[in-house]
Design an enzyme around this catalytic site. Sequence first.
Site, PDB file in Angstrom:
ATOM      1  CG  ASP A  64      -0.221   0.255   2.516  1.00  0.00           C
ATOM      2  OD1 ASP A  64       0.615  -0.587   2.885  1.00  0.00           O
ATOM      3  OD2 ASP A  64      -0.484   1.275   3.176  1.00  0.00           O
ATOM      4  CG  ASP A  67       3.299  -0.803   4.777  1.00  0.00           C
ATOM      5  OD1 ASP A  67       2.982  -1.175   3.635  1.00  0.00           O
ATOM      6  OD2 ASP A  67       2.487  -0.274   5.559  1.00  0.00           O
TER       7      ASP A  67
END
Length: 478
Positions: A64, A67
Site C-alpha cells: 500500500d 511498508d
Amino acid sequence: MMVIASTVRGVSLNYAEALTKSILFFEGQRSGKLPPSQRMTWRKDSALRDGSDIQINMVGGYYDAGDNVKFHFPMAFTTTMLAWSVVEFGDLMDLELQHALEAIRWGTDYFLKATEKPNRIVAQVGNPIGDHGCWERPEDMDTPRTSYVISPTKPGSEVSSEVAAALAASSIAFRTTDSTYSKLLLNRAVQVFNFANKYRGSYNDSIGEAACPFYCDFDGYMDDLIWGAAWLYKATGVSNYWNFVKENIQSLSGSFAEFGWDSKNAGINVLVSQWVLADPRDASPFVPNADRFICSLLPNSPFKSVWYSKGGLLFKLGSSNLQHTTALSFLVVVYARYMHAAKKVITCGNEAADPPRLINLAKSQVDYILGKNPLGMSYMVGYGAKFPQKIHHRGSTLPSLSAHPQHLGCRDGDHYFATTKPNPNILTGAVVGGPAEDDSFEDSRYNVGQSEPTTYINAPFVGVLAYFNKKHANNTFL
C-alpha cells in the site's frame, strides 16, 4: 504520446511525463512474481509464498505504501480509482492506456484470487505489527505473512464492497479490449457484493488486530455497500442495484464532502450524478449533495470546509494530505464534465461555480503538486529538477538486490533509514504525503506523513493528469 508543457512561475510542467510516471509508480509497489515487462528493474520478486498459511495462492497485489503489507481495503480503492480513471479518461491516455490497464489488472488478478472461494474473502496479507517493526526490503521479508480472512461468521462488508466496486469498475475499463476478462470480473463483482450485503458487519471487528489502527473503517460500511452497488449498476444497468442505492443513500450521515479509501460519500454522489442529472426525478439527494461538495471546496465559498495554504494547496484534516488533494481534484474534474454536459452551474451563496471554474481549481492543485509552489518542488518523485530524495519507503531506501545480493534482516536496514543520504533507488512517479500547511516540506524518512507515498494518492492522480495532458493541448478544458 502528445507532450504538453506549461510554464508557470519559472517551472515547466510536462503533464505527459507526469502521467507516464504516475502509472510507472505502481510497478514499484508490486508484490509477487514480476513479469518480464517490469520497467522499474531495481524491484525484484517478493512474497512468493503469500497465502500458503490458508492454502490459497495470494501471490501478487500491491504494497500500500512504504511498508510490505497488502492491506486489501485501500488496495481495492486504489484499483477502483485506477479503473475509474480509465473509464472516464482512457480515451485521453494515448500510449499510456495500456500501462494503466496493466496496473489495474495487477490488482484485479489478485482480487480474483482473494475471492475465489465462495463466502470466503481474503481481506489482508501480512502481519502489520511484525512488518512495521522491521526496515526490510520486500525481497528479503521474513516477517509473518499472516492471511486474514472474512467469512459469514467474521464479516467485512466495507472491504468486500470495495473489492466488488473495484471488480465492477474494472470490468467497464476492460470491456472494449478484453471482453472475456471483463465478464469474469463482473460476474465475480456480483458474487462479492452479494456476500458483502448478505453477511453484514465490519472488518474492524473480524480482523481488527490486523486492520487497526492502520486502516480502520471509521465511518461504517454502508457507504461502501452503496458505492459497490452504484458501480454494479453502472456496469450492468440492473435496476436492483440502482434501487439499493436509492433506498440506502439516506442512511449516510452528513459527510457529503468526504472521499478516500475510507469514506465514499462524495464519490457516490458524483458517480451517480452522471445518470441522474438528466432525470430530475432521481436527482435528490445525489446532485444537491454533489453541489454541496463543490461548495465545500471553492476558496471563496461561504460553505467552504477545507482550507488553503498561502501557496494555494488544499488541506483537510489528517496526515498524508495529498491523498485528499488528488482524490478531491479527480471528483472536481469529473463533476465539471458532467455539469458541462448538462449545461449546469452551481451557486454557493454569492459565488457562482461553472465548469471552467472547477477545472481551474483542479488545475491549480495539479500544478502545485508538480512544482508550482513556494518551494518550486515537485512532490512526485523523479519528476522535475527538485523532488523528495529521502522518502519513507523500504524498497527505495535500501540497496537493491542487484547492488547488495546478501540478505538484509529485520534491523539490518536501520542505518540506511537513518542516513542523511538520498535513497539509492528512485521510486519514479510516487506522490508523497506532501507539504505542511505553511507550504514547508521536511525531506526526511522520519516525517512519515509528509514523505511516504501511497497507492491511493497516485490512483486518482492518473486520471487527472490524463485529462490535463490532452486538454491542455488546445486550451479547451471541457
